[in-house]
Design a protein around this motif. Sequence first.
Motif, PDB file in Angstrom:
ATOM      1  N   ARG A   8      -2.965   8.342 -11.549  1.00  0.00           N
ATOM      2  CA  ARG A   8      -1.931   7.815 -12.454  1.00  0.00           C
ATOM      3  C   ARG A   8      -0.590   7.747 -11.750  1.00  0.00           C
ATOM      4  N   VAL A  11      -0.594   4.821  -9.368  1.00  0.00           N
ATOM      5  CA  VAL A  11      -0.451   3.539 -10.072  1.00  0.00           C
ATOM      6  C   VAL A  11       0.996   3.346 -10.495  1.00  0.00           C
ATOM      7  N   LEU A  12       1.613   4.405 -11.032  1.00  0.00           N
ATOM      8  CA  LEU A  12       3.024   4.307 -11.419  1.00  0.00           C
ATOM      9  C   LEU A  12       3.926   4.064 -10.212  1.00  0.00           C
ATOM     10  N   THR A  14       3.047   2.488  -7.496  1.00  0.00           N
ATOM     11  CA  THR A  14       2.829   1.092  -7.122  1.00  0.00           C
ATOM     12  C   THR A  14       3.613   0.170  -8.045  1.00  0.00           C
ATOM     13  N   ALA A  15       3.601   0.461  -9.343  1.00  0.00           N
ATOM     14  CA  ALA A  15       4.351  -0.345 -10.310  1.00  0.00           C
ATOM     15  C   ALA A  15       5.841  -0.286 -10.019  1.00  0.00           C
ATOM     16  N   GLY A  44       6.446  -5.113 -11.805  1.00  0.00           N
ATOM     17  CA  GLY A  44       5.709  -3.898 -12.130  1.00  0.00           C
ATOM     18  C   GLY A  44       4.354  -4.198 -12.740  1.00  0.00           C
ATOM     19  N   SER A  48       0.897  -3.175 -11.050  1.00  0.00           N
ATOM     20  CA  SER A  48      -0.004  -2.310 -11.819  1.00  0.00           C
ATOM     21  C   SER A  48      -1.389  -2.921 -11.920  1.00  0.00           C
ATOM     22  N   TYR A  49      -1.438  -4.214 -12.176  1.00  0.00           N
ATOM     23  CA  TYR A  49      -2.732  -4.896 -12.258  1.00  0.00           C
ATOM     24  C   TYR A  49      -3.507  -4.722 -10.956  1.00  0.00           C
ATOM     25  N   LEU A  52      -4.742  -1.155 -10.480  1.00  0.00           N
ATOM     26  CA  LEU A  52      -5.808  -0.736 -11.395  1.00  0.00           C
ATOM     27  C   LEU A  52      -7.143  -1.410 -11.126  1.00  0.00           C
ATOM     28  N   ARG A  62      -3.211   1.493  -4.296  1.00  0.00           N
ATOM     29  CA  ARG A  62      -2.931   2.857  -4.745  1.00  0.00           C
ATOM     30  C   ARG A  62      -2.670   3.780  -3.567  1.00  0.00           C
TER      31      ARG A  62
END
Length: 109
Positions: A8, A11-12, A14-15, A44, A48-49, A52, A62
């Motif tokens: 998580r 991912v955050l 990366t966003a 972002g 995020s896409y 994920l 990631r």
Amino acid sequence: TTLARDDRQEVLGTAAVGALGLFLLPLFEVGLLGDVALSVLLGGGAASYVALRKDEVGDGARRLVGKTAVTAADKAREYEREQQLTAKSAAKAKEVASQAWAELKKSLE
């Protein structure tokens, strides 16, 4: 969410990098708040896409971008704890404001 805590955070991270990267590009002519909002939504969201995705591209995003962003944030927090930059800046700002106020009062006398 079914992601582990570390995933998580990656991912955050990366966003955040996607949003910041898009914000730094002069693409939107909608003012500061509009630029921030569009950068977060588009940059972002796209980052995020990608992060994920459950393939090599997602793993790469990631691990390379997200993990680097998390590491950089951890190092920045550690440096802040060691150097106490926020406290020093606040003290200096208070000192400068006091001096300016004293000079203003003196000039009005």
